[in-house]
Motif scaffolding. Structure first.
Motif, PDB file in Angstrom:
ATOM      1  N   GLY A   1      36.870 104.782   9.371  1.00 58.09           N
ATOM      2  CA  GLY A   1      36.399 104.363   8.242  1.00 58.09           C
ATOM      3  C   GLY A   1      35.771 102.990   7.929  1.00 58.09           C
ATOM      4  N   SER A   2      35.754 102.265   8.933  1.00 60.06           N
ATOM      5  CA  SER A   2      35.203 100.812   9.042  1.00 60.06           C
ATOM      6  C   SER A   2      33.879 100.761   8.634  1.00 60.06           C
ATOM      7  N   PRO A   3      33.148 100.052   7.682  1.00 58.66           N
ATOM      8  CA  PRO A   3      31.923 100.078   7.447  1.00 58.66           C
ATOM      9  C   PRO A   3      30.848  99.183   8.573  1.00 58.66           C
ATOM     10  N   PHE A   4      31.766  98.313   9.460  1.00 63.31           N
ATOM     11  CA  PHE A   4      31.046  97.794  10.438  1.00 63.31           C
ATOM     12  C   PHE A   4      30.672  98.563  11.685  1.00 63.31           C
ATOM     13  N   ARG A   5      30.862  99.894  11.931  1.00 60.82           N
ATOM     14  CA  ARG A   5      30.381 100.673  12.973  1.00 60.82           C
ATOM     15  C   ARG A   5      30.157 101.868  12.688  1.00 60.82           C
ATOM     16  N   PRO A   6      29.453 102.597  13.178  1.00 59.02           N
ATOM     17  CA  PRO A   6      29.346 104.188  13.035  1.00 59.02           C
ATOM     18  C   PRO A   6      30.741 104.803  13.207  1.00 59.02           C
ATOM     19  N   THR A   7      30.840 106.137  12.524  1.00 55.33           N
ATOM     20  CA  THR A   7      32.158 106.823  12.507  1.00 55.33           C
ATOM     21  C   THR A   7      31.773 107.665  13.798  1.00 55.33           C
ATOM     22  N   THR A   8      32.830 107.769  14.434  1.00 54.44           N
ATOM     23  CA  THR A   8      32.846 108.708  15.598  1.00 54.44           C
ATOM     24  C   THR A   8      33.191 110.123  15.331  1.00 54.44           C
ATOM     25  N   PRO A   9      32.601 111.069  15.963  1.00 60.78           N
ATOM     26  CA  PRO A   9      33.094 112.696  15.718  1.00 60.78           C
ATOM     27  C   PRO A   9      34.451 112.880  15.463  1.00 60.78           C
ATOM     28  N   GLU A  10      35.427 112.303  16.249  1.00 61.13           N
ATOM     29  CA  GLU A  10      36.759 112.660  16.176  1.00 61.13           C
ATOM     30  C   GLU A  10      37.022 112.081  14.530  1.00 61.13           C
ATOM     31  N   GLU A  11      36.498 110.736  14.304  1.00 62.47           N
ATOM     32  CA  GLU A  11      37.212 110.427  12.883  1.00 62.47           C
ATOM     33  C   GLU A  11      36.357 111.126  11.809  1.00 62.47           C
ATOM     34  N   GLU A  12      35.247 111.748  11.885  1.00 63.33           N
ATOM     35  CA  GLU A  12      34.698 112.637  11.134  1.00 63.33           C
ATOM     36  C   GLU A  12      35.547 113.846  10.839  1.00 63.33           C
ATOM     37  N   ALA A  13      36.128 114.447  11.999  1.00 61.11           N
ATOM     38  CA  ALA A  13      37.037 115.516  11.901  1.00 61.11           C
ATOM     39  C   ALA A  13      38.251 115.172  11.317  1.00 61.11           C
ATOM     40  N   LEU A  14      38.871 114.048  11.335  1.00 61.69           N
ATOM     41  CA  LEU A  14      40.155 113.634  10.633  1.00 61.69           C
ATOM     42  C   LEU A  14      39.870 113.582   9.143  1.00 61.69           C
ATOM     43  N   PHE A  15      38.804 112.812   8.860  1.00 67.39           N
ATOM     44  CA  PHE A  15      38.409 112.713   7.417  1.00 67.39           C
ATOM     45  C   PHE A  15      38.151 114.056   6.610  1.00 67.39           C
ATOM     46  N   GLN A  16      37.604 114.986   7.398  1.00 70.15           N
ATOM     47  CA  GLN A  16      37.200 116.110   6.878  1.00 70.15           C
ATOM     48  C   GLN A  16      38.427 117.140   6.665  1.00 70.15           C
ATOM     49  N   GLY A  17      39.431 116.665   7.608  1.00 68.40           N
ATOM     50  CA  GLY A  17      40.939 117.368   7.414  1.00 68.40           C
ATOM     51  C   GLY A  17      41.461 116.749   6.173  1.00 68.40           C
ATOM     52  N   ILE A  18      41.491 115.738   5.866  1.00 70.05           N
ATOM     53  CA  ILE A  18      42.096 115.114   4.450  1.00 70.05           C
ATOM     54  C   ILE A  18      41.222 115.627   3.454  1.00 70.05           C
ATOM     55  N   ILE A  19      40.043 115.456   3.525  1.00 77.36           N
ATOM     56  CA  ILE A  19      39.226 116.099   2.175  1.00 77.36           C
ATOM     57  C   ILE A  19      39.530 117.666   2.025  1.00 77.36           C
ATOM     58  N   ASP A  20      39.751 118.374   2.971  1.00 73.08           N
ATOM     59  CA  ASP A  20      40.028 119.810   2.978  1.00 73.08           C
ATOM     60  C   ASP A  20      41.338 119.961   2.342  1.00 73.08           C
ATOM     61  N   ASP A  21      42.340 119.166   2.698  1.00 73.02           N
ATOM     62  CA  ASP A  21      43.491 119.139   2.070  1.00 73.02           C
ATOM     63  C   ASP A  21      43.775 118.809   0.588  1.00 73.02           C
ATOM     64  N   LEU A  22      43.151 117.612   0.266  1.00 71.75           N
ATOM     65  CA  LEU A  22      43.026 117.390  -1.158  1.00 71.75           C
ATOM     66  C   LEU A  22      42.445 118.395  -1.863  1.00 71.75           C
ATOM     67  N   ALA A  23      41.267 118.884  -1.175  1.00 72.41           N
ATOM     68  CA  ALA A  23      40.485 119.868  -2.114  1.00 72.41           C
ATOM     69  C   ALA A  23      41.216 121.277  -2.417  1.00 72.41           C
ATOM     70  N   ALA A  24      41.804 121.663  -1.365  1.00 73.07           N
ATOM     71  CA  ALA A  24      42.689 122.915  -1.537  1.00 73.07           C
ATOM     72  C   ALA A  24      43.694 122.640  -2.707  1.00 73.07           C
ATOM     73  N   ARG A  25      44.354 121.551  -2.855  1.00 73.81           N
ATOM     74  CA  ARG A  25      45.470 121.199  -3.980  1.00 73.81           C
ATOM     75  C   ARG A  25      44.632 121.415  -5.286  1.00 73.81           C
ATOM     76  N   PHE A  26      43.548 120.892  -5.284  1.00 69.68           N
ATOM     77  CA  PHE A  26      42.504 120.820  -6.516  1.00 69.68           C
ATOM     78  C   PHE A  26      42.187 122.466  -7.033  1.00 69.68           C
ATOM     79  N   HIS A  27      41.794 123.255  -5.743  1.00 68.52           N
ATOM     80  CA  HIS A  27      41.589 124.543  -6.019  1.00 68.52           C
ATOM     81  C   HIS A  27      42.696 125.324  -6.343  1.00 68.52           C
ATOM     82  N   GLU A  28      43.718 125.133  -5.591  1.00 66.98           N
ATOM     83  CA  GLU A  28      45.138 125.899  -6.318  1.00 66.98           C
ATOM     84  C   GLU A  28      45.589 125.618  -7.625  1.00 66.98           C
ATOM     85  N   LEU A  29      45.381 124.149  -8.221  1.00 66.42           N
ATOM     86  CA  LEU A  29      45.539 124.192  -9.539  1.00 66.42           C
ATOM     87  C   LEU A  29      44.537 124.784 -10.601  1.00 66.42           C
ATOM     88  N   VAL A  30      43.108 124.891 -10.206  1.00 71.71           N
ATOM     89  CA  VAL A  30      42.453 125.353 -10.929  1.00 71.71           C
ATOM     90  C   VAL A  30      42.822 127.057 -10.991  1.00 71.71           C
TER      91      VAL A  30
END
Length: 326
Positions: free
Chosen positions: A189-218
Motif C-alpha cells: 500500500g506504499s504510495p511510493f511505488r506501484p502496487t503488485t498483483p499479489e498485494e492487490e489480491a491481499l487488499f481485495q481479500g480484506i475489502i471483501d471480508d469487511l464488506a461481508a460484515r456490512f452485508h450481513e448486518l444489513v
C-alpha cells in the motif's frame, strides 16, 4: 533544485502520511465543558433525546485551529449515557448527516447503539438528513425505525480503500524513498511505488471480508429479498424513494415525523419534550441546531470539508467518496 519545485511534493507527503507526520497544534485548549440538557421541542410529560451524528465518522478527535473537539463516536456515547440515565427519556432520535467514515468507527457506533437498546430497553429512531451513506447508514442499522428526508442520499453499502500514489510525481521531481523491511508485504500500500498483483489480491481479500460484515448486518436488520440485496451489494447510492422501495428505510418524512414515531414507540404523549445535549446555550434553539459548542476550524478543499475526500489516516473505510474517484 529550486525550493518551489521541492516544496509541493514534500507537503503532499505530509498530508498523505498522517501516521508518520508530526501532529501540529496551535492551541491545546479542549472542549471540556460537560454536556447539559436543553429542550428543543414539545412541552408535555416524558422526553425523547435528540442526538446528532454528522461529518466524517472517526474515533479520532477533531483537530481545530483553536481547540480540539471530541470525536463523533465519543460525543454519541456521551449523549447515550445521559439518555440512558434519565428515566424520563423513553427513546432516542439519532439525526444522521454523514457520508460515513472509518470501518472501525462505523462498527463502534453500531455496537454502542445496539448495546444502548439492550441495556436500557429504550427505542431508537434514525433520522437521515442530506447524506446517510455507507458508515452513516451502517450506524442507522440498529434503529427500530429508519426515516429519511425526501431528499436524502443513502446506501453505498460497501468498503473503499484509497491509496494515493506519488511514484510518478516523485520521478518528475527527482525524489526517491528507500525502504528497509522485515517482510515482503510490510510496506504494501506504499504510495511510493506501484502496487503488485499479489498485494492487490491481499487488499481485495480484506475489502471483501469487511464488506461481508456490512452485508450481513444489513440482512440481519432489514431482511431484504435476495434480489434487493444483490442491488445493495453494488454499493450504489439511493434516493429516499429508492431506498424505501428496496427496503433500506421505513419512512420518508421530516424530523418532526421522527419525533412523532419515537414518541409513539416509547408510549409517550404527542407533545412529549424533545431534549438535546449541548455544552453551550443558544438563543432561539431548535432541532436543526447541530452545534454542541463553538465549532473549531476545519480544513476545506474548494469549500468542501477536506476530511470527506482525505480521511484522517490511511485505512479501510465505510464511506461514500463523492466525485473524487475514477
Amino acid at each position: 533544485m529550486p525550493l518551489k519545485r521541492i516544496l509541493p511534493p514534500l507537503v503532499a507527503l505530509l498530508l498523505l502520511l498522517p501516521g508518520c507526520a508530526p501532529k501540529i497544534k496551535i492551541f491545546a485548549s479542549q472542549a471540556t465543558e460537560p454536556l447539559k440538557e436543553y429542550v428543543v421541542d414539545g412541552k408535555g410529560e416524558g422526553k425523547i433525546a435528540l442526538i446528532h451524528l454528522r461529518g466524517f465518522l472517526t474515533t479520532q478527535p477533531n483537530q481545530g485551529m483553536l481547540r480540539s473537539q471530541p470525536s463523533p463516536v465519543q460525543e454519541l456515547v456521551n449523549a447515550l449515557k445521559l439518555a440512558e440515565a434519565d428515566d424520563e427519556v423513553g427513546g432516542v432520535v439519532v439525526a444522521i448527516d454523514s457520508p460515513g467514515g472509518t470501518a472501525t468507527a462505523s462498527d463502534v457506533l453500531y455496537h454502542e447503539l445496539l448495546d444502548f437498546k439492550t441495556r436500557s430497553g429504550k427505542k431508537v429512531v434514525a433520522a437521515m438528513f442530506d447524506v446517510a451513506a455507507s458508515g452513516g447508514y451502517y450506524a442507522a442499522l440498529p434503529a427500530d425505525w429508519i426515516l429519511a428526508h425526501p431528499t436524502t442520499i443513502t446506501g453505498s453499502v460497501g468498503v473503499v480503500f484509497m491509496r494515493p500514489k506519488l511514484s510518478g510525481l516523485m520521478d518528475k521531481v527527482g525524489v526517491d524513498v528507500e525502504v528497509s523491511k522485515s517482510g515482503k508485504d510490510k510496506d504494501m500500500g506504499s504510495p511510493f511505488r506501484p502496487t503488485t498483483p499479489e498485494e492487490e489480491a491481499l487488499f481485495q481479500g480484506i475489502i471483501d471480508d469487511l464488506a461481508a460484515r456490512f452485508h450481513e448486518l444489513v440482512m440481519a436488520n432489514r431482511k431484504l429479498t435476495e434480489e434487493n440485496m444483490a442491488t445493495v451489494k453494488t454499493a450504489r447510492v439511493f434516493t429516499a424513494n429508492q431506498a424505501k422501495a428496496i427496503g433500506l428505510i421505513d419512512q420518508i418524512g421530516y424530523v418532526q415525523d421522527a419525533f412523532a414515531k419515537a414518541r409513539e414507540l416509547a408510549g409517550l404523549e404527542e407533545d412529549a419534550k424533545v431534549v438535546t445535549y449541548r455544552r453551550d446555550l443558544y438563543p432561539d434553539d431548535n432541532p436543526y441546531n447541530t452545534l454542541d459548542s463553538a465549532e473549531p476550524f476545519r480544513p476545506t478543499l474548494l469549500g468542501v470539508d477536506a476530511r470527506y475526500v482525505m480521511p484522517p489516516s490511511a485505512g479501510f473505510c465505510y464511506v461514500w467518496v463523492r466525485g473524487v474517484t475514477r
